[in-house]
Write an enzyme that holds these catalytic residues in place. Structure first.
Site, mmCIF file in Angstrom:
data_model
loop_
_atom_site.group_PDB
_atom_site.id
_atom_site.type_symbol
_atom_site.label_atom_id
_atom_site.label_comp_id
_atom_site.label_asym_id
_atom_site.label_seq_id
_atom_site.Cartn_x
_atom_site.Cartn_y
_atom_site.Cartn_z
ATOM 1 N N HIS A 171 0.868 -1.186 0.000
ATOM 2 C CA HIS A 171 0.000 0.000 0.000
ATOM 3 C C HIS A 171 0.905 1.237 0.000
ATOM 4 O O HIS A 171 2.041 1.174 0.492
ATOM 5 C CB HIS A 171 -0.825 -0.056 1.293
ATOM 6 C CG HIS A 171 -1.874 0.978 1.450
ATOM 7 N ND1 HIS A 171 -1.594 2.263 1.848
ATOM 8 C CD2 HIS A 171 -3.224 0.928 1.299
ATOM 9 C CE1 HIS A 171 -2.710 2.950 1.937
ATOM 10 N NE2 HIS A 171 -3.724 2.168 1.606
ATOM 11 N N ASP A 178 3.127 -4.480 7.944
ATOM 12 C CA ASP A 178 1.933 -3.654 7.777
ATOM 13 C C ASP A 178 0.741 -4.592 7.947
ATOM 14 O O ASP A 178 0.409 -5.359 7.042
ATOM 15 C CB ASP A 178 1.941 -3.009 6.387
ATOM 16 C CG ASP A 178 0.637 -2.288 6.084
ATOM 17 O OD1 ASP A 178 -0.324 -2.433 6.858
ATOM 18 O OD2 ASP A 178 0.581 -1.598 5.052
ATOM 19 N N GLN A 220 -4.479 -4.860 7.068
ATOM 20 C CA GLN A 220 -5.503 -5.813 6.601
ATOM 21 C C GLN A 220 -5.389 -7.160 7.302
ATOM 22 O O GLN A 220 -6.270 -8.007 7.139
ATOM 23 C CB GLN A 220 -5.391 -6.026 5.077
ATOM 24 C CG GLN A 220 -5.593 -4.776 4.240
ATOM 25 C CD GLN A 220 -7.011 -4.200 4.344
ATOM 26 O OE1 GLN A 220 -7.939 -4.859 4.832
ATOM 27 N NE2 GLN A 220 -7.174 -2.976 3.891
ATOM 28 N N LYS A 244 -10.119 -0.077 10.848
ATOM 29 C CA LYS A 244 -10.294 -1.275 10.012
ATOM 30 C C LYS A 244 -10.622 -2.491 10.874
ATOM 31 O O LYS A 244 -10.806 -3.584 10.377
ATOM 32 C CB LYS A 244 -9.024 -1.535 9.199
ATOM 33 C CG LYS A 244 -8.783 -0.470 8.121
ATOM 34 C CD LYS A 244 -7.673 -0.868 7.203
ATOM 35 C CE LYS A 244 -7.115 0.279 6.396
ATOM 36 N NZ LYS A 244 -7.980 0.709 5.296
ATOM 37 N N CYS A 291 -5.022 2.706 -3.371
ATOM 38 C CA CYS A 291 -3.732 3.159 -2.799
ATOM 39 C C CYS A 291 -2.613 2.159 -3.068
ATOM 40 O O CYS A 291 -1.741 1.948 -2.205
ATOM 41 C CB CYS A 291 -3.835 3.432 -1.300
ATOM 42 S SG CYS A 291 -4.918 4.788 -0.934
HETATM 43 C C1 LIG Z 1 -2.432 -2.708 3.597
HETATM 44 C C2 LIG Z 1 -2.715 -1.328 4.087
HETATM 45 N N1 LIG Z 1 -1.755 -0.613 4.661
HETATM 46 C C3 LIG Z 1 -1.958 0.615 5.139
HETATM 47 C C4 LIG Z 1 -3.178 1.228 5.041
HETATM 48 C C5 LIG Z 1 -3.357 2.624 5.565
HETATM 49 O O1 LIG Z 1 -4.207 2.640 6.652
HETATM 50 P P1 LIG Z 1 -4.682 4.032 7.303
HETATM 51 O O2 LIG Z 1 -5.183 4.861 6.169
HETATM 52 O O3 LIG Z 1 -5.741 3.627 8.262
HETATM 53 O O4 LIG Z 1 -3.480 4.634 7.968
HETATM 54 C C6 LIG Z 1 -4.228 0.534 4.428
HETATM 55 C C7 LIG Z 1 -5.554 1.190 4.261
HETATM 56 O O5 LIG Z 1 -6.253 0.959 3.318
HETATM 57 C C8 LIG Z 1 -3.994 -0.768 3.949
HETATM 58 O O6 LIG Z 1 -4.964 -1.471 3.361
#
Ligand SMILES: Cc1ncc(COP(=O)(O)O)c(C=O)c1O
Length: 424
Positions: A137, A214, A217, A240, A378
């Protein structure tokens, strides 16, 4: 059934799931009852909140709201106690060794930025390499790009295979003398691939390379045990995982946090300040500058308690069955192409419908009451690599049902017919 709890009972816990959309009045009004029942399949973007969480946040603001760690009064003490007991809940949920390893952040993005600009700035030099994957992401890519520009670092990428799995065979060759950190998503927010983080960590550690996970998800869908994974850093977002927006977590091994400089300066993170210098507070407060999101932390703790009650193994099992059902049903539609077919996958499915633009598909579905996401999610470099500009993504949670998946499939059939008739 999720574990021993009937789906209907679970759905009742989430009041928003029974709203209707596109009725004669705004959502939630009596007039809206003429609309379509909502089918919420955008859980990878954000999840809905159970009563447990709504009530915990309401109760906090109704009874305990005060600033934390500063006030010498009853409310302040109560708010501090709630904030710190929320940290213990996160510690136990992740099976961290101590609450000193749990830093509250705004979300995954801020947690990763903390690692990049605190740990990275201190430990990285020109020519050092950071190993990422092709499925990251933007949150786990762009901060590294910024630091790479500042310091002259090189970013390298573990490739993905045809089926959307990570080509871990390439790892031994990609981890070299200059590799200083490996950062990997636990579950791809586009392909649904669940990476074997444990093996990746083990291999990286054999070469002395720390690993950031990360888990934005991952944590909402899989049992996660940081001791078992062995990772050095792990980030996730409250919103999430059925908690409010604006709260998230960085888990980091205590020894690493001890050595890292603060990420931001201000109140809370200091022990003593002079006009020309300051000394830092103890862990984890050294990394929590300014007034924290106490209500968010309380909501997150309530969400984690709720999930522990359900059992993450039960959540995983139910979502796995529902994902397989969805893939089977989508497979009945000739024009649907699904992206990502790894053996270990989570409950989100990215696809396209013939050559229809994903935004058109999402809009058609929305008119039927079905919320999905369309775009690059993203993860633009990954889409580019797949030769796509965008996809439609249906992401499921344990409160979704087979009937909802059937409604998705019917609506997609409708979209196929509608657009093939050229009525647009
Ligand atoms: C795999 C992954 N990493 C990071 C993020 C970023 O999360 P946040 O916008 O809550 O900081 C997301 C959000 O869609 C994500 O799916």
């Amino acid at each position: 059934m999720v574990g021993r709890i009937p789906l209907s009972a679970i759905r009742e816990e989430f009041p928003i799931l029974s709203v209707r959309v596109h009725g004669d009045g705004p959502i939630g009004t009596v007039e809206s009852s003429t609309g379509k029942p909502l089918v919420y399949l955008d859980n990878a973007a954000t999840t809905q909140k159970p009563r447990h969480v709504l009530e915990a946040v309401y109760r906090y603001y109704k009874k305990y709201n005060a600033n934390v760690h500063r006030a010498i009064h009853a409310l302040g003490e109560q708010a501090t106690a709630q904030y710190e007991s929320s940290r213990l809940e996160v510690r136990d949920f992740l099976r961290a060794v101590t609450e000193r390893e749990i830093v509250f952040t705004r979300g995954t993005t801020e947690a990763i930025n903390l690692v990049v600009f605190s740990w990275g700035r201190k430990n990285l030099r020109e020519g050092d390499e950071i190993l990422l994957t092709e499925m990251e992401h933007h949150s786990n890519l762009v901060p590294w790009q910024i630091l790479a520009q500042e310091k002259g670092l090189e970013l390298r990428f573990i490739p993905i295979r045809e089926d959307g799995s990570l080509d871990t065979d390439a790892l031994p060759r990609l981890i070299g003398e200059r590799t200083k950190l490996l950062a990997v998503t636990q579950m791809s927010n586009v392909l649904g691939t669940i990476n074997d983080v444990r093996s990746i960590v083990s291999l990286a550690h054999q070469r002395g390379v720390p690993v950031l996970v990360d888990a934005a998800q991952g944590v909402p869908h899989l049992p996660v045990d940081v001791r078992d994974l062995g990772c050095d850093f792990l980030a996730f977002s409250g919103h999430k995982i059925f908690a409010p927006m604006g709260i998230g977590v960085l888990y980091a091994r205590e020894a690493l946090l001890e050595e890292m400089p603060p990420f931001q300066g201000g109140g809370e993170m200091i022990r003593a300040v002079w006009y020309d210098r300051a000394i830092w507070n103890e862990l984890p407060h050294k990394f929590e500058a300014g007034t924290p999101n106490v209500g968010g932390a309380v909501g997150l703790a309530a969400a984690l308690r709720y999930l522990r009650g359900l059992g993450m193994e039960n959540v995983r099992r139910y979502e796995d069955l529902l994902t397989r059902y969805t893939l089977r049903r989508l497979g009945e539609l000739r024009q649907v192409v699904v992206y990502g077919n790894a053996a270990r996958r989570g409950s989100l499915i990215s696809f396209n419908l013939g050559d229809l633009h994903p935004h058109d598909v999402a809009q058609y579905l929305d008119a039927e009451g079905i919320a999905v996401r369309a775009g690059h999610h993203c993860a633009q470099p990954l889409h580019r690599k797949l030769g796509l500009s965008a996809t439609v993504r249906a992401s499921l949670s344990f409160y979704n049902s087979e009937e909802e998946v059937d409604r998705l499939v019917e609506a997609l059939q409708g979209a196929e017919e509608f657009f093939s008739r050229g009525l647009h």
